[in-house]
Design a protein around this motif. Structure first.
Motif, PDB file in Angstrom:
ATOM      1  N   LEU A  31     -11.321  -1.439  -4.132  1.00 31.58           N
ATOM      2  CA  LEU A  31     -11.349  -0.953  -5.507  1.00 31.58           C
ATOM      3  C   LEU A  31     -12.746  -1.111  -6.112  1.00 31.58           C
ATOM      4  CD1 LEU A  31      -8.023  -2.635  -6.660  1.00 31.58           C
ATOM      5  CD2 LEU A  31      -8.325  -0.311  -5.765  1.00 31.58           C
ATOM      6  N   ARG A  32     -13.174  -0.059  -6.822  1.00 31.91           N
ATOM      7  CA  ARG A  32     -14.480  -0.058  -7.498  1.00 31.91           C
ATOM      8  C   ARG A  32     -15.623  -0.351  -6.533  1.00 31.91           C
ATOM      9  NH1 ARG A  32     -11.125  -3.199  -9.982  1.00 31.91           N
ATOM     10  NH2 ARG A  32     -12.296  -5.102  -9.533  1.00 31.91           N
ATOM     11  N   PRO A  72      -8.601   4.561   2.744  1.00 31.50           N
ATOM     12  CA  PRO A  72      -8.888   6.004   2.691  1.00 31.50           C
ATOM     13  C   PRO A  72      -8.818   6.584   1.285  1.00 31.50           C
ATOM     14  CG  PRO A  72      -7.365   5.492   4.486  1.00 31.50           C
ATOM     15  CD  PRO A  72      -7.480   4.255   3.652  1.00 31.50           C
ATOM     16  N   LEU A  73      -7.925   6.056   0.450  1.00 32.50           N
ATOM     17  CA  LEU A  73      -7.777   6.578  -0.904  1.00 32.50           C
ATOM     18  C   LEU A  73      -9.045   6.404  -1.722  1.00 32.50           C
ATOM     19  CD1 LEU A  73      -5.969   7.760  -3.171  1.00 32.50           C
ATOM     20  CD2 LEU A  73      -5.233   5.408  -3.644  1.00 32.50           C
ATOM     21  N   VAL A  74      -9.725   5.259  -1.547  1.00 34.00           N
ATOM     22  CA  VAL A  74     -10.908   4.979  -2.371  1.00 34.00           C
ATOM     23  C   VAL A  74     -12.195   5.474  -1.718  1.00 34.00           C
ATOM     24  CG1 VAL A  74      -9.795   3.004  -3.461  1.00 34.00           C
ATOM     25  CG2 VAL A  74     -11.223   2.630  -1.428  1.00 34.00           C
ATOM     26  N   SER A  88      -9.355   0.940 -10.639  1.00 32.94           N
ATOM     27  CA  SER A  88      -9.407   1.452  -9.270  1.00 32.94           C
ATOM     28  C   SER A  88     -10.749   2.046  -8.896  1.00 32.94           C
ATOM     29  CB  SER A  88      -8.329   2.526  -9.078  1.00 32.94           C
ATOM     30  OG  SER A  88      -8.598   3.670  -9.876  1.00 32.94           O
ATOM     31  N   GLY A  89     -11.478   2.550  -9.894  1.00 34.75           N
ATOM     32  CA  GLY A  89     -12.697   3.292  -9.608  1.00 34.75           C
ATOM     33  C   GLY A  89     -12.454   4.767  -9.381  1.00 34.75           C
ATOM     34  N   LEU A  90     -11.189   5.176  -9.254  1.00 41.89           N
ATOM     35  CA  LEU A  90     -10.855   6.584  -9.045  1.00 41.89           C
ATOM     36  C   LEU A  90     -10.969   7.356 -10.357  1.00 41.89           C
ATOM     37  CD1 LEU A  90      -7.718   6.090  -6.790  1.00 41.89           C
ATOM     38  CD2 LEU A  90      -9.951   6.938  -6.047  1.00 41.89           C
ATOM     39  N   THR A  91     -11.129   8.656 -10.252  1.00 41.50           N
ATOM     40  CA  THR A  91     -11.190   9.531 -11.422  1.00 41.50           C
ATOM     41  C   THR A  91     -10.092  10.591 -11.314  1.00 41.50           C
ATOM     42  OG1 THR A  91     -12.814  10.957 -10.322  1.00 41.50           O
ATOM     43  CG2 THR A  91     -13.673   9.168 -11.693  1.00 41.50           C
TER      44      THR A  91
END
Length: 376
Positions: free
Chosen positions: A75-76, A92-94, A228-231
């Motif tokens: 994460l992040r 893989p998601l991040v 999460s760091g995701l957008t």
């Protein structure tokens, strides 16, 4: 329905296992928190100690040695500990987060380096070391990669490999009190299995949202993204049929899993010590359910999140343990009864940390020092 600050606070503390120490196995607690921030070696140990009824340093160390919990970049784009079963779908998601970090931090140092070639060569070096029964530290991998790209920034090569490949850091590095040069190993070699998602066809982004809300909700889209760091998660969350919505006192939309209860705002909240980068503190874009804006300036400084202690569920001050002395710095004067509770919990923390004949000391409240400084 509007949720006030105290309802959010108590609901979050309950889901974070901070209203009452839980009788859970440590692996279940790690899963509950999704991933534990781990760039400070001892911090995950203290974070679990604050949440579990009977937890020892050996409990987490055994999970790391047994590859049930792994340490890696998640994460992040920062170091986290996660269950192996979660790592294989989280990593893989991040990947877009890691790619973004690599381009932002190292584009100049890696301008003549092809990322695909770097990943392939780094994988080959790590696989060779594994076949020989060895691990490579980041400096060792960096030096091997510099043979191909001598013009590249030396630090950038090692860190870039870490963003391109699912790399985990193996014990004994990273267990209580053991830092030093970080050993690199391909996750599939350490785990003895491929990086396949074991949990079926559910989209990983939706799974991540559900896991986050179970442990941190109710929360906004920006909260989930900050953690999460995701957008671009708004569209993901808006199409999930099993989420319900609330609003906070500012009108911000908060999402939660349908059926999960909200806490009674009058629930007592004991004193708790939270470590560096604790999950509770890093999990929100808006940290008003935990601290004031002024307190956030002291606790969250750049990329650093300082250790805090909670009083009545909210951040009451910061602490540090070093040289056998536990130092507490409250933000405001505390009643004698609360100071006694903080000192008692601090004594338990020192015992957990193995500090013999430790000493507890108070710094003057920050509010008093600031007022004295302005008068001077």
């Amino acid at each position: 329905m509007i949720l006030d600050r105290r309802v959010l606070n108590r609901t979050t503390l309950g889901r974070q296992l901070l209203l009452e120490r839980a009788a859970l196995p440590p692996a279940e607690a790690v899963a509950r928190l999704v991933a534990l921030q781990g760039q400070e070696i001892d911090a995950p140990y203290v974070g679990l100690w604050s949440r579990l009824a009977s937890f020892t340093q050996d409990d987490l160390t055994a999970l790391l040695h047994g590859a049930r919990v792994v340490r890696g970049t998640l994460l992040r784009a920062t170091q986290h500990l996660a269950l192996a079963d979660d790592y294989v779908w989280l990593r893989p998601l991040v990947q877009p987060v890691l790619d973004r970090m690599r381009r932002g931090a190292f584009s100049r140092d890696l301008q003549d380096v092809d990322p695909a070639e770097l990943a392939e060569l780094a994988r080959a070096h790590l696989a060779d070391a594994h076949r020989d029964g060895r691990v490579l530290t980041r400096p060792q991998l960096r030096d091997l990669l510099r043979e191909r790209w001598p013009q590249a920034g030396p630090m950038a090569l090692g860190y870039a490999a870490q963003t391109l490949l699912p790399i985990v850091h193996t014990p004994p590095n990273g267990v209580w009190g053991r830092g030093g040069a970080t050993p690199f190993t391909l996750a599939e070699d350490w785990l003895g299995r491929p990086m396949d998602d074991p949990l079926g066809p559910e989209p990983a982004a939706e799974r991540l949202v559900r896991r986050y809300l179970a442990g941190f909700g109710p929360a906004s889209v920006m909260d989930v993204q900050s953690w999460s760091g995701l957008t671009r998660l708004r569209a993901v969350m808006e199409r999930m049929p099993d989420l319900r919505t609330y609003r906070d006192e500012t009108g911000r939309v908060l999402y939660d899993l349908a059926g999960l209860p909200l806490a009674d705002p009058g629930t007592p909240a004991p004193v708790r010590f939270l470590p560096w980068f604790d999950n509770l503190v890093v999990a929100y874009a808006d940290r008003g359910r935990l601290m004031t804006a002024e307190q956030r300036k002291a606790v969250c400084v750049g990329a650093v999140i300082y250790p805090t202690f909670l009083v009545d569920g909210f951040v009451g001050g910061m602490w540090n343990l070093g040289g056998g002395v536990l130092t507490a710095e409250p933000f405001h004067p505390l009643p004698a009864r609360v100071r006694e509770e903080v000192e008692a919990e601090g004594a338990r923390l020192m015992a957990f940390a193995g500090v013999e004949e430790g000493r507890f000391t108070w710094l003057p409240p920050r509010a008093d020092r600031r007022a004295g400084s302005s008068r001077g």
